[in-house]
Design a protein around this motif. Structure first.
Motif, PDB file in Angstrom:
ATOM      1  N   GLU A 150      11.293  -8.893   1.231  1.00 46.45           N
ATOM      2  CA  GLU A 150      10.145 -10.059   1.219  1.00 46.45           C
ATOM      3  C   GLU A 150      10.257 -10.674  -0.407  1.00 46.45           C
ATOM      4  OE1 GLU A 150       5.771  -9.060   0.743  1.00 46.45           O
ATOM      5  OE2 GLU A 150       6.026  -9.302   3.058  1.00 46.45           O
ATOM      6  N   ARG A 332       9.011  -4.089  -7.992  1.00 46.39           N
ATOM      7  CA  ARG A 332       9.235  -3.615  -6.743  1.00 46.39           C
ATOM      8  C   ARG A 332       9.655  -1.917  -6.887  1.00 46.39           C
ATOM      9  NH1 ARG A 332      10.316  -6.838  -2.605  1.00 46.39           N
ATOM     10  NH2 ARG A 332      10.656  -8.934  -2.876  1.00 46.39           N
ATOM     11  N   ARG A 673      10.183  -1.090  -3.127  1.00 49.61           N
ATOM     12  CA  ARG A 673       9.290  -1.795  -2.167  1.00 49.61           C
ATOM     13  C   ARG A 673      10.130  -2.977  -1.435  1.00 49.61           C
ATOM     14  NH1 ARG A 673       3.448  -1.737  -4.593  1.00 49.61           N
ATOM     15  NH2 ARG A 673       4.595  -2.154  -6.585  1.00 49.61           N
ATOM     16  N   SER A 675       8.792  -4.329   1.064  1.00 49.17           N
ATOM     17  CA  SER A 675       7.729  -5.297   1.375  1.00 49.17           C
ATOM     18  C   SER A 675       6.489  -4.550   1.180  1.00 49.17           C
ATOM     19  CB  SER A 675       7.884  -5.854   2.641  1.00 49.17           C
ATOM     20  OG  SER A 675       7.558  -4.789   3.849  1.00 49.17           O
ATOM     21  N   GLU A 676       5.305  -4.953   1.545  1.00 50.21           N
ATOM     22  CA  GLU A 676       4.170  -4.378   1.564  1.00 50.21           C
ATOM     23  C   GLU A 676       4.093  -3.148   2.865  1.00 50.21           C
ATOM     24  OE1 GLU A 676       1.795  -4.264  -0.806  1.00 50.21           O
ATOM     25  OE2 GLU A 676       3.086  -5.156  -1.732  1.00 50.21           O
ATOM     26  N   ARG A 677       4.871  -3.365   3.932  1.00 50.27           N
ATOM     27  CA  ARG A 677       5.023  -2.578   4.780  1.00 50.27           C
ATOM     28  C   ARG A 677       6.101  -1.568   4.587  1.00 50.27           C
ATOM     29  NH1 ARG A 677       6.594  -4.930   9.049  1.00 50.27           N
ATOM     30  NH2 ARG A 677       5.646  -3.735  10.527  1.00 50.27           N
ATOM     31  N   GLY A 704       0.236  -2.172   6.180  1.00 50.96           N
ATOM     32  CA  GLY A 704       0.470  -2.558   4.856  1.00 50.96           C
ATOM     33  C   GLY A 704       0.219  -1.546   4.046  1.00 50.96           C
ATOM     34  N   LYS A 705       0.049  -0.258   4.155  1.00 48.25           N
ATOM     35  CA  LYS A 705      -0.232   0.604   3.277  1.00 48.25           C
ATOM     36  C   LYS A 705       0.903   1.705   3.178  1.00 48.25           C
ATOM     37  CE  LYS A 705      -5.213   0.850   4.590  1.00 48.25           C
ATOM     38  NZ  LYS A 705      -6.469   1.420   5.040  1.00 48.25           N
ATOM     39  N   LEU A 707       2.936   2.212   0.692  1.00 49.58           N
ATOM     40  CA  LEU A 707       3.148   2.940  -0.413  1.00 49.58           C
ATOM     41  C   LEU A 707       2.126   4.029  -0.578  1.00 49.58           C
ATOM     42  CD1 LEU A 707       4.350   3.302  -2.978  1.00 49.58           C
ATOM     43  CD2 LEU A 707       3.046   1.591  -4.140  1.00 49.58           C
ATOM     44  N   SER A 708       0.843   4.004  -0.242  1.00 50.50           N
ATOM     45  CA  SER A 708      -0.282   4.863  -0.165  1.00 50.50           C
ATOM     46  C   SER A 708       0.175   6.269   0.715  1.00 50.50           C
ATOM     47  CB  SER A 708      -1.566   4.361   0.210  1.00 50.50           C
ATOM     48  OG  SER A 708      -2.137   3.413  -0.514  1.00 50.50           O
TER      49      SER A 708
END
Length: 753
Positions: A150, A332, A673, A675-677, A704-705, A707-708
């Motif tokens: 992304e 990133r 990362r 992307s967020e996904r 979209g979480k 990373l968490s």
């Protein structure tokens, strides 16, 4: 600075590709029709394409000549005269762009004639092997992929590995020679005792193809096979077919093997045209280390691969990759931090103060020291107080006594309870198994066994299925016992004086500790999700496993719960798990947790090993009402899901490149990362990995979480109870499903023999 093995396609996020729209006319509307058409177009026209709804998008500047398949189910691929522009700025086009460029790269590699492939154009081998030992050759292997990044564009990925292939044919292992036949060696090299069909390479002179061993054509020759149907013709024998169709020498009396090809079923082929694709576990000692490619060597070999492709690796009409490997910017890059760990009586091993390799190593070393000093975080009240050690007399009385004493001391210290180890000896393994079966209440046994027959490993699981078993091979024990005193220990406090032996006993005792369902330590960090279900399907797809892990803080108290179940899977031809069955299994685990006092869970994460298939995700909503009614789940609790790829399907690697341009292993917890996904991370690294390059995992989150979820998974990978001094690649829920599926497969292997 973190660097990857990814190269960004020129123009980056401004990438635009013009494609031609092709229509497919087929005899059926099977879901596979589009991908079959892609393969035909690639084979017959050397054109890369992707499926888009009911059409193909072809990467071609000129109209594509019609492709017509007449044999079998009829198919026609025809240029419509229309074009469609794909742009990276349109999120809906990005995966199409990645697939097109990946396939275009594959075609360019194919045109170069510097490598050869089997059944997948994503995987390529160098023309010549680079090493050999014991008649097994080592080959460089390259894997191609493309990923969406992304904000950056499409990244092209090349990774390098090692493949092992026998220099001799399958015939050499079955045809009796001066030293007799070598069937046992064949079985070992193909790992057929592990319910895996031996993987073979068939070379008919026109190409190499992957196939699987079914059986040896005992007494059959190429001229006595009977009629062979191939390529729309009937030949009177395999010999006649080979003479007519294959540019290789063949003898009428050459032996035959029966093998299966994907989609073709069982076929008779000349055994002399088959070689074994040897799994890494079966290669000779001298070759075992050459597949461990360090980051610096890996980087150089991948750079050399790109150089061989020349200045326009995607073709003259397409943008070239940007020079050099992609280095993600600071926004990133993510550093996942090793958590503090809680041991017995609430004693905490603090997290490393810095990310220096020395601080990380000190943290891993201190785990066993804290375990010895403070004991386990949790020991069941009903923990077994007697462990049985079954060992043949030829291993030596002194060795047996030192092993029993070492296990006893470790387990008693760590659990804070007096654990005794009872010796069972006999002259034979059958005698040991008989004595164990005579014990009224089966429990946990440490079994030292001869490993001359590979099937013995699985026989133990099958014949002692009521026991929890820790295995040690006699060969392994003999190597470690070389420095032991010749006399038996005079008292319980006796010491061997051998650090090598003590390390070995510690590792064995840690395995036993886990089988006793003790929990040595847990992460002392606040998770994003209070509970998670780890889901995995076995290698043969005949079983699936689900692990429930609860990990949360309740007031001043930590709560940690682990439970795993394995179930038969009726449809073993598909990866997908039946939605209703999966829901029922999760409800069963939730009810057991609720009965143990674990209630009011506010957030749940489903962690699927690999890609969730079909409607599996909906199983948790189906299970919600029952999980709420039993008290496990609170009303309106959050339920989220991720795909967790244990083995990076895209072959992505991460390493550090310093200011002098030198490449080094990245540390544990290095992540990027995309992307967020989508997040790529390596759970192992420079502090504890001494060979090869760390293999990252990938998490994909539809919400979209990513990373968490990944932060939780990294923390749970530090439940590395079986080997506290080494980082673990998997979070505990997937480690448990892996272990249970391996255990179940071992039982099934013996059952079908």
């Amino acid at each position: 600075m973190l660097e990857t093995n990814i190269r960004i396609v020129g123009t980056g996020a401004n990438l635009r590709l013009q494609t031609r729209v092709l229509e497919i006319e087929a005899g059926d509307d099977s879901p596979k029709t589009g991908e079959i058409a892609v393969s035909f177009l690639r084979r017959d026209r050397s054109v890369a394409s992707v499926v888009s709804r009911n059409s193909l998008l072809a990467l071609a500047s000129q109209p594509v000549r019609t492709v017509e398949r007449k044999a079998g189910k009829r198919m026609v691929i025809r240029d419509t005269g229309r074009t469609r522009e794909l742009t990276f700025s349109n999120p809906g086009d990005r995966l199409l762009l990645a697939s097109l460029l990946e396939r275009q790269l594959e075609l360019q590699v194919n045109r170069s004639d510097q490598w050869w492939s089997l059944d997948s154009l994503r995987i390529w081998y160098e023309r010549e092997s680079f090493d050999a030992s014991n008649r097994i050759a080592a080959w460089r292997r390259y894997e191609l992929a493309a990923v969406v990044i992304e904000g950056e564009g499409i990244g092209l990925v090349v990774d390098v590995g090692t493949a092992f292939i026998t220099q001799e044919s399958v015939a050499d292992y079955f045809v009796k020679g001066a030293s007799g036949h070598r069937k046992d060696e064949f079985l070992r090299l193909t790992s057929r005792q592990q319910e895996q069909k031996g993987t073979l390479i068939y070379d008919n002179g026109r190409g190499r193809f992957k196939c699987y061993f079914d059986q040896w054509g005992d007494g059959m020759t190429c001229s006595t096979t009977g009629a062979i149907d191939a390529r729309g013709h009937e030949y009177e024998s395999l010999y006649a077919y080979a003479l007519a169709e294959c540019p290789r020498d063949i003898r009428a009396d050459a032996p035959v093997a029966l093998v299966s090809f994907e989609g073709l079923g069982t076929q008779k082929v000349p055994a002399e045209w088959l070689q074994i694709r040897v799994m890494n576990d079966s290669v000779p000692g001298r070759l075992k280390q050459i597949d461990k490619i360090c980051p610096a060597d890996r980087s150089r070999k991948i750079e050399a691969f790109w150089r061989k492709l020349g200045p326009c690796p995607l073709g003259r009409s397409l943008p070239d990759p940007v020079s050099g490997f992609w280095r993600p910017n600071a926004k990133r890059v993510v550093r996942l931090r090793i958590p503090a760990l809680v041991f017995g009586s609430g004693h905490v091993l603090a997290a490393p103060e810095t990310d220096s390799i020395s601080d990380l190593r000190a943290n891993f070393r201190d785990r066993e020291r804290y375990l010895a000093k403070y004991g386990c975080w949790y020991v069941p009240q009903t923990v077994l107080r007697t462990i049985h050690l079954a060992i043949r007399r030829n291993c030596g009385e002194a060795t047996a006594s030192w092993l029993a004493l070492g296990l006893q001391k470790c387990l008693s210290t760590w659990t804070g309870k007096q654990i005794s180890v009872e010796l069972i000896t006999d002259d034979s393994l059958d005698g040991l198994k008989k004595k164990l079966r005579q014990i009224a209440e089966p429990g946990l046994a440490v079994i030292v066994f001869p490993d001359s027959d590979p099937a013995t490993y699985h026989d133990l699981e099958y014949e002692l299925d009521e026991w929890r078993i820790k295995r040690i091979t006699e060969r392994q024990l003999a190597r470690k016992a070389a420095e032991l005193p010749s006399e038996e220990p005079a008292k319980d406090t006796a010491e061997t004086g051998s650090s090598r032996w003590e390390t070995f006993v510690d590792k064995c005792a840690l395995n036993v500790l886990e089988l006793l369902e003790c929990i040595p330590y847990i992460p002392a960090s606040t998770p994003s999700y209070e509970a998670r279900f780890g889901i995995d399907v076995g290698y043969t797809r005949r079983h699936f496993a689900v692990s429930l892990i609860v990990w949360r803080r309740v007031g001043e108290r930590w709560q940690f719960w682990a439970d795993t179940t394995v179930c038969a899977k009726a449809d073993f031809k598909r990866e997908q798990i039946n939605r209703k069955i999966l829901a029922d299994v999760c409800v069963g685990l939730a009810k057991r947790a609720a009965q143990a006092g674990i209630t009011g869970i506010n957030s749940v994460l489903s962690v699927r090993d690999g890609k969730e298939c079909g409607d599996e995700t909906e199983a948790f909503e189906d299970a919600r009402s029952e999980m709420e009614s039993c008290g496990f789940l609170s009303q309106s609790a959050e339920i989220d899901d991720i795909d967790f790829y244990k083995n990076s399907v895209k072959g992505i690697r991460i390493w550090e490149r310093d200011r002098n341009g030198q490449v080094h292993q990245a540390i544990e917890g290095s992540a990027v990362r995309l992307s967020e996904r989508v997040v790529v991370a390596q759970f192992t690294g420079a502090a504890t990995l001494n060979q090869g390059t760390a293999e990252p995992v990938i998490t994909v989150s539809r919400s979209g979480k990513a990373l968490s979820a990944l932060e939780d998974e990294f923390d749970l990978s530090h439940c590395n109870w079986a080997s506290p001094s080494v980082a673990q690649r998997l979070p505990i829920e997937l480690k448990r499903t892996d272990d249970e599926l391996s255990h179940r497969m071992a039982q099934e292997v013996r059952r079908i023999r």
